[in-house]
Design a protein around this motif. Structure first.
Motif, PDB file in Angstrom:
ATOM      1  N   ILE A 147      67.561 -73.976   4.787  1.00  0.00           N
ATOM      2  CA  ILE A 147      66.423 -74.257   3.639  1.00  0.00           C
ATOM      3  C   ILE A 147      66.902 -74.594   2.422  1.00  0.00           C
ATOM      4  O   ILE A 147      66.378 -75.639   1.789  1.00  0.00           O
ATOM      5  CB  ILE A 147      65.632 -72.880   3.558  1.00  0.00           C
ATOM      6  CG1 ILE A 147      64.978 -72.711   4.926  1.00  0.00           C
ATOM      7  CG2 ILE A 147      64.714 -73.168   2.396  1.00  0.00           C
ATOM      8  CD1 ILE A 147      64.109 -71.256   4.975  1.00  0.00           C
ATOM      9  N   TYR A 151      65.425 -78.383   1.458  1.00  0.00           N
ATOM     10  CA  TYR A 151      64.346 -78.347   0.621  1.00  0.00           C
ATOM     11  C   TYR A 151      64.831 -78.135  -0.744  1.00  0.00           C
ATOM     12  O   TYR A 151      63.959 -78.712  -1.737  1.00  0.00           O
ATOM     13  CB  TYR A 151      63.192 -77.371   1.177  1.00  0.00           C
ATOM     14  CG  TYR A 151      63.033 -77.495   2.651  1.00  0.00           C
ATOM     15  CD1 TYR A 151      62.574 -78.693   3.013  1.00  0.00           C
ATOM     16  CD2 TYR A 151      63.627 -76.769   3.593  1.00  0.00           C
ATOM     17  CE1 TYR A 151      62.223 -78.992   4.437  1.00  0.00           C
ATOM     18  CE2 TYR A 151      63.523 -76.789   4.803  1.00  0.00           C
ATOM     19  CZ  TYR A 151      62.915 -78.013   5.325  1.00  0.00           C
ATOM     20  OH  TYR A 151      62.593 -78.241   6.737  1.00  0.00           O
ATOM     21  N   LYS A 152      65.923 -77.541  -1.098  1.00  0.00           N
ATOM     22  CA  LYS A 152      66.192 -77.213  -2.480  1.00  0.00           C
ATOM     23  C   LYS A 152      67.321 -78.252  -2.777  1.00  0.00           C
ATOM     24  O   LYS A 152      67.778 -78.287  -4.092  1.00  0.00           O
ATOM     25  CB  LYS A 152      66.783 -75.828  -2.705  1.00  0.00           C
ATOM     26  CG  LYS A 152      66.687 -75.386  -3.924  1.00  0.00           C
ATOM     27  CD  LYS A 152      66.540 -73.641  -4.122  1.00  0.00           C
ATOM     28  CE  LYS A 152      66.134 -73.336  -5.600  1.00  0.00           C
ATOM     29  NZ  LYS A 152      65.835 -71.969  -5.598  1.00  0.00           N
ATOM     30  N   LYS A 153      67.510 -79.154  -1.690  1.00  0.00           N
ATOM     31  CA  LYS A 153      68.571 -80.273  -1.838  1.00  0.00           C
ATOM     32  C   LYS A 153      69.905 -79.817  -2.627  1.00  0.00           C
ATOM     33  O   LYS A 153      70.689 -80.468  -3.627  1.00  0.00           O
ATOM     34  CB  LYS A 153      68.026 -81.055  -2.853  1.00  0.00           C
ATOM     35  CG  LYS A 153      66.529 -81.472  -2.530  1.00  0.00           C
ATOM     36  CD  LYS A 153      66.711 -82.340  -1.021  1.00  0.00           C
ATOM     37  CE  LYS A 153      65.207 -82.910  -0.836  1.00  0.00           C
ATOM     38  NZ  LYS A 153      65.212 -83.330   0.718  1.00  0.00           N
ATOM     39  N   PRO A 171      66.009 -69.446  -1.676  1.00  0.00           N
ATOM     40  CA  PRO A 171      64.909 -70.375  -1.509  1.00  0.00           C
ATOM     41  C   PRO A 171      63.600 -70.027  -2.498  1.00  0.00           C
ATOM     42  O   PRO A 171      63.410 -68.947  -2.626  1.00  0.00           O
ATOM     43  CB  PRO A 171      64.601 -70.693  -0.161  1.00  0.00           C
ATOM     44  CG  PRO A 171      65.587 -69.559   0.426  1.00  0.00           C
ATOM     45  CD  PRO A 171      66.177 -68.880  -0.427  1.00  0.00           C
ATOM     46  N   SER A 172      62.961 -71.023  -2.968  1.00  0.00           N
ATOM     47  CA  SER A 172      61.854 -70.427  -3.495  1.00  0.00           C
ATOM     48  C   SER A 172      60.665 -70.374  -2.449  1.00  0.00           C
ATOM     49  O   SER A 172      60.724 -70.648  -1.293  1.00  0.00           O
ATOM     50  CB  SER A 172      61.385 -71.712  -4.540  1.00  0.00           C
ATOM     51  OG  SER A 172      60.815 -72.871  -3.567  1.00  0.00           O
ATOM     52  N   TYR A 174      57.976 -71.802  -1.909  1.00  0.00           N
ATOM     53  CA  TYR A 174      57.627 -73.314  -1.643  1.00  0.00           C
ATOM     54  C   TYR A 174      58.464 -73.831  -0.704  1.00  0.00           C
ATOM     55  O   TYR A 174      58.183 -74.347   0.366  1.00  0.00           O
ATOM     56  CB  TYR A 174      57.254 -73.937  -2.699  1.00  0.00           C
ATOM     57  CG  TYR A 174      56.734 -75.399  -2.430  1.00  0.00           C
ATOM     58  CD1 TYR A 174      55.872 -75.599  -1.247  1.00  0.00           C
ATOM     59  CD2 TYR A 174      57.253 -76.543  -2.895  1.00  0.00           C
ATOM     60  CE1 TYR A 174      55.437 -76.810  -0.907  1.00  0.00           C
ATOM     61  CE2 TYR A 174      56.984 -77.694  -2.433  1.00  0.00           C
ATOM     62  CZ  TYR A 174      55.790 -77.878  -1.497  1.00  0.00           C
ATOM     63  OH  TYR A 174      55.551 -79.157  -0.882  1.00  0.00           O
ATOM     64  N   ASN A 175      59.874 -73.606  -0.962  1.00  0.00           N
ATOM     65  CA  ASN A 175      61.000 -73.912  -0.048  1.00  0.00           C
ATOM     66  C   ASN A 175      60.433 -73.617   1.471  1.00  0.00           C
ATOM     67  O   ASN A 175      60.702 -73.970   2.382  1.00  0.00           O
ATOM     68  CB  ASN A 175      62.338 -73.551  -0.296  1.00  0.00           C
ATOM     69  CG  ASN A 175      62.692 -74.200  -1.745  1.00  0.00           C
ATOM     70  OD1 ASN A 175      63.512 -73.670  -2.389  1.00  0.00           O
ATOM     71  ND2 ASN A 175      62.289 -75.386  -1.967  1.00  0.00           N
ATOM     72  N   GLN A 178      57.761 -75.036   3.025  1.00  0.00           N
ATOM     73  CA  GLN A 178      58.082 -76.292   3.211  1.00  0.00           C
ATOM     74  C   GLN A 178      58.895 -76.232   5.010  1.00  0.00           C
ATOM     75  O   GLN A 178      58.705 -77.104   5.810  1.00  0.00           O
ATOM     76  CB  GLN A 178      59.090 -76.993   2.359  1.00  0.00           C
ATOM     77  CG  GLN A 178      58.503 -77.452   1.240  1.00  0.00           C
ATOM     78  CD  GLN A 178      59.492 -77.965   0.182  1.00  0.00           C
ATOM     79  OE1 GLN A 178      60.221 -77.015  -0.493  1.00  0.00           O
ATOM     80  NE2 GLN A 178      59.298 -79.357  -0.215  1.00  0.00           N
ATOM     81  N   TYR A 179      59.869 -75.433   4.846  1.00  0.00           N
ATOM     82  CA  TYR A 179      60.371 -75.102   6.194  1.00  0.00           C
ATOM     83  C   TYR A 179      59.626 -75.010   7.377  1.00  0.00           C
ATOM     84  O   TYR A 179      59.640 -75.702   8.723  1.00  0.00           O
ATOM     85  CB  TYR A 179      61.509 -73.980   5.928  1.00  0.00           C
ATOM     86  CG  TYR A 179      62.149 -73.336   7.428  1.00  0.00           C
ATOM     87  CD1 TYR A 179      63.154 -74.079   8.022  1.00  0.00           C
ATOM     88  CD2 TYR A 179      61.718 -72.195   7.902  1.00  0.00           C
ATOM     89  CE1 TYR A 179      63.724 -73.619   9.269  1.00  0.00           C
ATOM     90  CE2 TYR A 179      62.306 -71.762   9.152  1.00  0.00           C
ATOM     91  CZ  TYR A 179      63.093 -72.415   9.738  1.00  0.00           C
ATOM     92  OH  TYR A 179      63.710 -71.993  10.783  1.00  0.00           O
TER      93      TYR A 179
END
Length: 287
Positions: A147, A151-153, A171-172, A174-175, A178-179
Motif C-alpha cells: 500500500i 498509493y503513498k508513492k 498508510p493513510s 484513504y490509502n 484505495q487498496y
C-alpha cells in the motif's frame, strides 16, 4: 436504569432476533444455492464445539477473540474457567485446531449456529487501526508495504516491520480504501478476512443461523445466545473494555475519502449493509 428480564428469555431480544432472521431470508436471493456448494476454503472461519453442539462463524474485528475464549473454556469441565484467563496466543492455537474442515455437513443443520456482525464501515476503520497502524511482520510484508508503494508513492520502503514502525511508516486511511477499491487487489487473491465482506466469510444465505448478534448490542445478544445454549448460569461473556471504534467517529475518518470513492466502497459492502440491517450512511454518500 433498571432492566427487567423475562424469566426464560428477554422478549425484546427474541423479537430482534426474529426480525434479523426475517431480514436475511428476505434479502437472500433465491437461486440454486446449496450447502453442497461450500468447500473447505469457504469454511475457514467456522469453529465447531461437538461437546455442546455449537458452530461459530467468526468475523475478525467483531468480538471474535472473546467468543473463542468462551469456546476454549467450554472445552474444560464445569465449573468452567474464566474466559479472560486465556491469552491471545492460546486463542490462536485453539483456532488452528478447531476449524471445520472435512466435517459432516449434517452438523450445519443440527448444531446451534451463530455469528456476530458489525456496521461494515466501522469494521473497516477498526481493521485499519489494528492492521495498518499496529502491524506485525505478516501484515506489513503482505499488505502495508504494498500500500505504501502503490498509493503513498514511496519509492524505497524497508522489508522489516520493526524498522518501518521506527520510521513512522503508515498508510493513510484513504490509502487503505484505495487498496480495497483497486480492481487488481482481488485479482491477486480474495480480500484478507479482516476486511473481506462478512457475508463472504459466513454465508448467511446458505446457512440458517440460530442467532445473529450485533457488535452494537454485544452484551445483550451474548446473554441471549448463552440462554439458547442453556449456559447462562455456567459461563459469562467478558465485558468489553477495548478501545472500540464508535459509529459517531465514522464521518471524521471518511473526510479524507472523496465522495465517489465512498460510493464505490458502499457498493462493495452494500450486501453486508442490507443483509444485516445496517443503515445506508446517507451523510457519507449523498451530496
Amino acid at each position: 436504569v433498571v432492566y427487567f428480564f423475562a424469566a426464560e428469555k428477554n422478549p425484546v431480544t427474541r423479537l430482534k432476533q426474529r426480525l434479523r432472521q426475517a431480514l436475511l431470508r428476505r434479502n437472500c436471493a433465491v437461486g440454486n444455492q446449496s450447502l453442497d456448494n461450500l468447500n473447505d476454503s469457504d469454511l475457514k472461519n467456522f469453529i465447531v464445539d461437538d461437546k455442546h453442539g455449537i458452530i461459530y462463524c467468526y468475523i475478525p474485528k467483531v468480538a471474535c477473540t472473546n467468543w473463542k475464549r468462551i469456546l476454549i473454556a467450554l472445552n474444560y469441565s464445569e465449573p468452567y474457567p474464566d474466559p479472560m484467563s486465556f491469552k491471545h496466543n492460546q486463542v490462536h492455537q485453539f483456532e488452528r485446531f478447531q476449524h471445520l474442515n472435512d466435517f459432516p455437513k449434517a452438523k450445519l443443520k443440527h448444531y446451534t449456529k451463530f455469528l456476530f456482525v458489525r456496521d461494515p464501515f466501522v469494521r473497516l476503520i477498526s481493521a485499519y487501526r489494528d492492521k495498518m497502524l499496529n502491524y506485525d511482520q505478516y501484515f506489513y510484508e503482505g499488505y502495508v508495504r504494498l500500500i505504501l508503494l502503490l498509493y503513498k508513492k514511496q519509492t524505497t520502503v524497508t522489508y522489516n516491520h520493526e524498522v518501518a514502525r521506527k520510521e513512522g511508516l503508515q498508510p493513510s486511511f484513504y490509502n487503505f480504501i484505495q487498496y480495497i477499491l483497486d480492481p487488481r487487489t482481488e485479482k491477486k487473491e480474495p480480500f484478507e478476512p479482516h476486511w473481506r465482506q462478512m457475508h463472504r466469510l459466513c454465508h448467511p444465505c446458505l446457512i440458517e443461523y440460530d442467532l445473529v448478534g450485533h457488535q452494537e448490542s454485544l452484551q445483550e445478544d451474548a446473554q441471549e445466545l448463552l440462554k439458547i445454549l442453556k449456559l447462562e448460569n455456567a459461563i459469562k461473556f467478558p465485558s468489553s473494555y477495548e478501545n472500540m471504534t464508535s459509529v459517531d467517529s465514522v464521518m471524521d475518518w471518511f473526510q479524507s475519502v472523496p465522495l465517489e470513492d465512498r460510493r464505490k466502497l458502499y457498493r462493495l459492502y452494500e450486501k453486508d449493509f442490507k443483509l444485516f440491517g445496517y443503515r445506508r450512511p446517507t451523510e457519507l454518500l449523498d451530496d
